[in-house]
Design a protein around this motif. Structure first.
Motif, PDB file in Angstrom:
ATOM      1  N   ILE A 411      43.405  74.498  80.297  1.00  0.00           N
ATOM      2  CA  ILE A 411      42.354  73.327  80.524  1.00  0.00           C
ATOM      3  C   ILE A 411      41.147  73.768  79.594  1.00  0.00           C
ATOM      4  N   ALA A 412      40.720  74.773  79.306  1.00  0.00           N
ATOM      5  CA  ALA A 412      39.548  75.548  78.977  1.00  0.00           C
ATOM      6  C   ALA A 412      39.927  75.442  77.151  1.00  0.00           C
ATOM      7  N   LEU A 413      41.160  75.883  76.846  1.00  0.00           N
ATOM      8  CA  LEU A 413      41.526  75.686  75.685  1.00  0.00           C
ATOM      9  C   LEU A 413      41.534  74.298  74.850  1.00  0.00           C
ATOM     10  N   PHE A 414      41.880  73.349  75.763  1.00  0.00           N
ATOM     11  CA  PHE A 414      41.839  72.208  75.344  1.00  0.00           C
ATOM     12  C   PHE A 414      40.728  71.187  75.504  1.00  0.00           C
ATOM     13  N   THR A 415      39.611  71.694  76.279  1.00  0.00           N
ATOM     14  CA  THR A 415      38.451  70.994  76.422  1.00  0.00           C
ATOM     15  C   THR A 415      37.266  71.765  76.009  1.00  0.00           C
ATOM     16  N   GLY A 416      37.490  73.025  76.030  1.00  0.00           N
ATOM     17  CA  GLY A 416      36.133  73.955  75.628  1.00  0.00           C
ATOM     18  C   GLY A 416      35.222  73.808  76.774  1.00  0.00           C
ATOM     19  N   MET A 417      35.477  73.586  78.118  1.00  0.00           N
ATOM     20  CA  MET A 417      34.768  73.564  79.301  1.00  0.00           C
ATOM     21  C   MET A 417      34.447  74.853  79.787  1.00  0.00           C
ATOM     22  N   ARG A 418      33.454  75.182  80.481  1.00  0.00           N
ATOM     23  CA  ARG A 418      32.967  76.690  81.017  1.00  0.00           C
ATOM     24  C   ARG A 418      34.020  76.671  82.052  1.00  0.00           C
ATOM     25  N   LEU A 419      33.935  77.974  82.835  1.00  0.00           N
ATOM     26  CA  LEU A 419      34.894  78.609  83.744  1.00  0.00           C
ATOM     27  C   LEU A 419      34.668  77.844  84.981  1.00  0.00           C
ATOM     28  N   GLU A 420      33.398  77.947  85.371  1.00  0.00           N
ATOM     29  CA  GLU A 420      32.891  77.348  86.823  1.00  0.00           C
ATOM     30  C   GLU A 420      33.077  75.676  86.634  1.00  0.00           C
ATOM     31  N   GLU A 421      32.962  75.306  85.627  1.00  0.00           N
ATOM     32  CA  GLU A 421      32.923  73.701  85.423  1.00  0.00           C
ATOM     33  C   GLU A 421      34.328  73.217  85.748  1.00  0.00           C
ATOM     34  N   ILE A 422      35.570  73.957  85.448  1.00  0.00           N
ATOM     35  CA  ILE A 422      36.837  73.854  85.552  1.00  0.00           C
ATOM     36  C   ILE A 422      37.145  74.118  87.075  1.00  0.00           C
ATOM     37  N   ALA A 423      36.873  75.190  87.448  1.00  0.00           N
ATOM     38  CA  ALA A 423      37.265  75.896  88.679  1.00  0.00           C
ATOM     39  C   ALA A 423      36.689  75.010  89.989  1.00  0.00           C
ATOM     40  N   GLN A 424      35.665  74.361  89.719  1.00  0.00           N
ATOM     41  CA  GLN A 424      34.936  73.698  90.901  1.00  0.00           C
ATOM     42  C   GLN A 424      35.366  72.075  90.739  1.00  0.00           C
ATOM     43  N   LEU A 425      36.173  71.644  90.009  1.00  0.00           N
ATOM     44  CA  LEU A 425      36.577  70.228  89.883  1.00  0.00           C
ATOM     45  C   LEU A 425      37.104  69.872  91.105  1.00  0.00           C
ATOM     46  N   HIS A 426      36.888  68.391  91.398  1.00  0.00           N
ATOM     47  CA  HIS A 426      37.692  67.667  92.518  1.00  0.00           C
ATOM     48  C   HIS A 426      38.677  67.029  91.984  1.00  0.00           C
ATOM     49  N   CYS A 427      39.568  66.601  92.807  1.00  0.00           N
ATOM     50  CA  CYS A 427      40.684  65.646  92.503  1.00  0.00           C
ATOM     51  C   CYS A 427      40.259  64.379  91.507  1.00  0.00           C
ATOM     52  N   ALA A 428      39.135  64.041  92.412  1.00  0.00           N
ATOM     53  CA  ALA A 428      38.740  62.668  91.845  1.00  0.00           C
ATOM     54  C   ALA A 428      38.293  62.621  90.426  1.00  0.00           C
ATOM     55  N   ASP A 429      37.791  63.801  89.952  1.00  0.00           N
ATOM     56  CA  ASP A 429      37.135  64.171  88.764  1.00  0.00           C
ATOM     57  C   ASP A 429      38.221  63.777  87.475  1.00  0.00           C
ATOM     58  N   ILE A 430      39.665  63.363  87.930  1.00  0.00           N
ATOM     59  CA  ILE A 430      40.494  63.339  86.931  1.00  0.00           C
ATOM     60  C   ILE A 430      41.019  62.071  87.167  1.00  0.00           C
ATOM     61  N   TYR A 431      41.033  61.131  86.156  1.00  0.00           N
ATOM     62  CA  TYR A 431      41.382  59.727  86.443  1.00  0.00           C
ATOM     63  C   TYR A 431      41.746  59.126  84.841  1.00  0.00           C
ATOM     64  N   GLU A 432      42.508  57.981  85.105  1.00  0.00           N
ATOM     65  CA  GLU A 432      42.727  57.218  83.708  1.00  0.00           C
ATOM     66  C   GLU A 432      41.510  56.306  83.533  1.00  0.00           C
ATOM     67  N   SER A 433      41.237  56.426  82.286  1.00  0.00           N
ATOM     68  CA  SER A 433      39.906  55.682  81.782  1.00  0.00           C
ATOM     69  C   SER A 433      40.124  54.143  81.765  1.00  0.00           C
ATOM     70  N   GLN A 434      39.214  53.420  81.554  1.00  0.00           N
ATOM     71  CA  GLN A 434      39.444  51.841  81.282  1.00  0.00           C
ATOM     72  C   GLN A 434      40.197  51.534  80.103  1.00  0.00           C
ATOM     73  N   THR A 435      40.312  52.431  79.037  1.00  0.00           N
ATOM     74  CA  THR A 435      41.128  52.349  78.033  1.00  0.00           C
ATOM     75  C   THR A 435      42.452  52.875  78.335  1.00  0.00           C
ATOM     76  N   LYS A 436      43.583  52.111  78.944  1.00  0.00           N
ATOM     77  CA  LYS A 436      44.968  52.432  79.339  1.00  0.00           C
ATOM     78  C   LYS A 436      45.509  53.517  78.376  1.00  0.00           C
ATOM     79  N   GLY A 437      46.005  54.644  79.137  1.00  0.00           N
ATOM     80  CA  GLY A 437      46.688  55.802  78.660  1.00  0.00           C
ATOM     81  C   GLY A 437      45.834  56.688  78.209  1.00  0.00           C
ATOM     82  N   ILE A 438      44.453  56.746  78.237  1.00  0.00           N
ATOM     83  CA  ILE A 438      43.501  57.715  78.135  1.00  0.00           C
ATOM     84  C   ILE A 438      42.961  58.360  79.393  1.00  0.00           C
ATOM     85  N   TRP A 439      43.413  59.558  79.695  1.00  0.00           N
ATOM     86  CA  TRP A 439      42.954  60.220  80.817  1.00  0.00           C
ATOM     87  C   TRP A 439      41.966  61.185  80.756  1.00  0.00           C
TER      88      TRP A 439
END
Length: 595
Positions: A411-439
């Motif tokens: 995830i870090a390789l493809f988003t540039g996110m910080r380590l703790e930002e990724i490690a503390q993610l909730h399942c609800a933080d990943i979803y499909e946006s209003q533009t269909k097909g873009i998660w």
């Protein structure tokens, strides 16, 4: 701003028998008249017009030199801070004053409880918010110098009336720039007002949540208040400078106050205390009033000879500072680390100066100059290094003990996110946006985990939405997400734990990744998990794509004032097109095989 003076002398009444004796005993910024000390401050020449005076002279209301010095230093520091805020009419100062005006206009509007009525023009009803947006559009069309000339008289009258600018400050070179900035401020005001009419108060948060300081004409009243507060300080309190406040006590008081003022968060206290405690380990627990410039220099020079991670590396763990110095190790703390530790102590001592418990800060200007360019300090992985790391069996065959050790670096390789930002993610933080097909991954501080713990963000810019790269989806991120969601876990990586020894969820994934880096590249590479973030940034830098779209994805503040304060954030579909779809890791086999 004047330099801080040497430490205070003993308490001596101003009973000099003649003027020459007084000159010898008092510093240049103090003078004694009829046995009362006065403070004199000469303003820089380039500020005298805007301030309306060349210097400040004020009675310190005491005949004691030591008390006069104390009060003078406090006044000098306050004036210096005001000057540092800047009153020169560059673009930044013009924008600062406009933002102060905008805040005050918004406050006035908020206090106005009268009804916002719609307007009828030739039997056509125009809603209030539409009218304000139309006004903003009209102002937005004013761009050329000729158009700005036309509106200049009305704008300048308003600016003089508000006392944001004086006539003396205007010149043929800057007045159109000021008019343009005023026009832009009015555009923002109309847009915020229209949003308010629709019940949307988010737009004004960025403006109202900041402290832009004071307008120049307010400096006199501010200084008067400051002086009144200083001169009313009981002399017995100033005498407390003689008392002994041990460094350890001062450190805890400082930490507690930072927490109370909400400048620090609870989760960061361990790091701050660790930095401040280095002084205790090297210099010892002495009263802060007795800390000298020589102590701070010894502290800095000792740090430069110590090995990194000395409390964790078995070879160094139980050794005293003197024993470590005798080892004469080759690998020592980096210049950056030494500067951070010295700055931590210096910031604490500066706080005690502001609180009136110290006369001067002995830790100023002790930073070591680092000859390396900033870009050299941010080590990114090369394409060959990435290929080696992700060809390691643990990545190639997913042989990690925990799935988080695989997914977090990906995830870090493809988003540039910080380590703790990724490690503390909730399942609800990943979803499909209003533009269909873009998660997307929504980086926020919303919600608590199963144990009631909040998510923590580094700063306000860390709150952002990052579209998910199609390659991440192809290697199975959404399937993993669905599986964790089906098990009714709150966190995306429920196996990660926090403890007294690991205050962050990301500690173990970071260690696992570092072990693979060392195994594939060697210990000398000096690269860590955070190098993935630098690698992501470097990919866009090398292609000239570090634009505002990139900065929003990366979680950095937009550099231009207009971009920061005017307009909305870019939508996910635009970030997907402008940033994410430009990213490609051609040298990593496990990605290529899943395409």
């Amino acid at each position: 701003m004047p330099h801080l003076l040497p430490s205070l002398s003993s308490l001596v009444p101003a009973v000099a028998s003649n003027q020459d004796d007084d000159k010898k005993s008092a510093p240049a910024y103090l003078y004694c008249k009829r046995k009362i000390y006065y403070f004199r401050y000469a303003f820089p020449a380039n500020l005298r017009k805007s301030l309306g005076r060349a210097e400040l002279r004020v009675s310190l209301q005491t005949s004691y030199l030591r008390i006069a010095r104390f009060r003078a230093r406090m006044l000098s520091a306050e004036i210096g801070n005001m000057i540092l805020e800047g009153f020169m009419l560059d673009y930044k100062e013009i924008r600062r004053r406009m933002n102060i005006l905008l805040q005050r206009l918004l406050e006035q509007d908020h206090a106005d409880l009268s009804e916002r009525k719609d307007v009828s023009i030739r039997n056509v009803e125009i809603q209030y918010d539409q009218l304000r947006l139309s006004q903003a559009e009209i102002l937005l069309s004013i761009k050329t110098p000729e158009q700005l000339e036309n509106i200049a008289p009305a704008c300048l009258i308003e600016l003089f009336r508000s006392r944001a600018f004086s006539r003396e400050e205007l010149s043929a070179k800057n007045y159109l720039q000021i008019v343009k900035a005023y026009n832009e401020m009015q555009i923002t005001l109309h847009r915020i007002d229209a949003a308010r009419a629709q019940g949307d108060f988010l737009m004004e948060e960025e403006i109202m949540g900041r402290d832009y300081g004071k307008l120049p004409y307010e400096i006199d009243s501010s200084l008067e208040q400051t002086f009144n507060a200083i001169s009313s300080t009981p002399e017995k309190n100033i005498g407390k400078l003689k008392d002994s406040t041990l460094y350890s006590e001062a450190m805890e008081r400082y930490i507690n106050q930072k927490l109370q003022d909400r400048e620090w968060q609870e989760h960061s206290v361990t790091d701050h205390r660790g930095r401040l405690s280095e002084f205790l380990a090297i210099i010892g627990d002495k009263p802060i009033q007795e800390i000298t410039r020589a102590d701070m220099r010894r502290f800095r020079e000792t740090l430069r000879k110590l090995p990194p991670n000395r409390t964790r590396v078995k070879e160094f763990k139980n050794k005293s500072i003197q024993e470590l110095l005798e080892l004469n190790v080759q690998t020592t703390l980096s210049t950056t680390t030494v500067n951070i530790l010295v700055e931590a102590v210096g910031s604490m001592l500066a706080w005690y100066v502001r609180e009136g418990m110290l006369a001067a800060n002995p830790a100023t200007h002790l930073q070591i100059k680092d000859s390396r360019q900033a870009i050299e300090l941010r080590q990114a992985f090369s394409d060959d290094e990435l290929a080696k790391i992700f060809a390691h069996p643990k990545f190639a065959r997913k042989e990690f003990k925990s799935p988080s050790y695989y997914w977090i670096p990906m995830i870090a390789l493809f988003t540039g996110m910080r380590l703790e930002e990724i490690a503390q993610l909730h399942c609800a933080d990943i979803y499909e946006s209003q533009t269909k097909g873009i998660w997307v991954i929504d980086i926020n501080s919303n919600g608590l985990d199963e144990l009631g713990r909040p998510k923590l963000l580094k700063n306000k810019n860390a709150r952002r939405i990052v579209p998910i790269h199609p390659d991440l989806i192809k290697i199975g991120l959404l399937e993993y997400h669905a599986d964790i969601l089906k098990k009714k876990h709150v966190r995306l990586f429920p196996d990660l734990k926090k403890s007294e020894g690991a205050v962050k969820f990301g500690k173990q994934p970071g260690k696992q990744f570092k072990a693979i880096v060392t195994a594939t590249l060697g210990e000398a590479s000096g690269k860590t998990f955070h190098s993935l973030r630098h690698t992501f940034a470097d990919f866009f830098k090398q292609r000239g794509l570090q634009n505002d779209y990139f900065r929003q994805v990366f979680g950095h503040e937009l550099p231009m004032l207009a971009a920061k304060q005017y307009g909305e954030k870019f939508p996910p579909e635009l970030l997907y097109e402008k940033v994410i779809m430009n990213l490609a890791w051609e040298h990593i086999d496990i990605i290529q095989k899943n395409r």
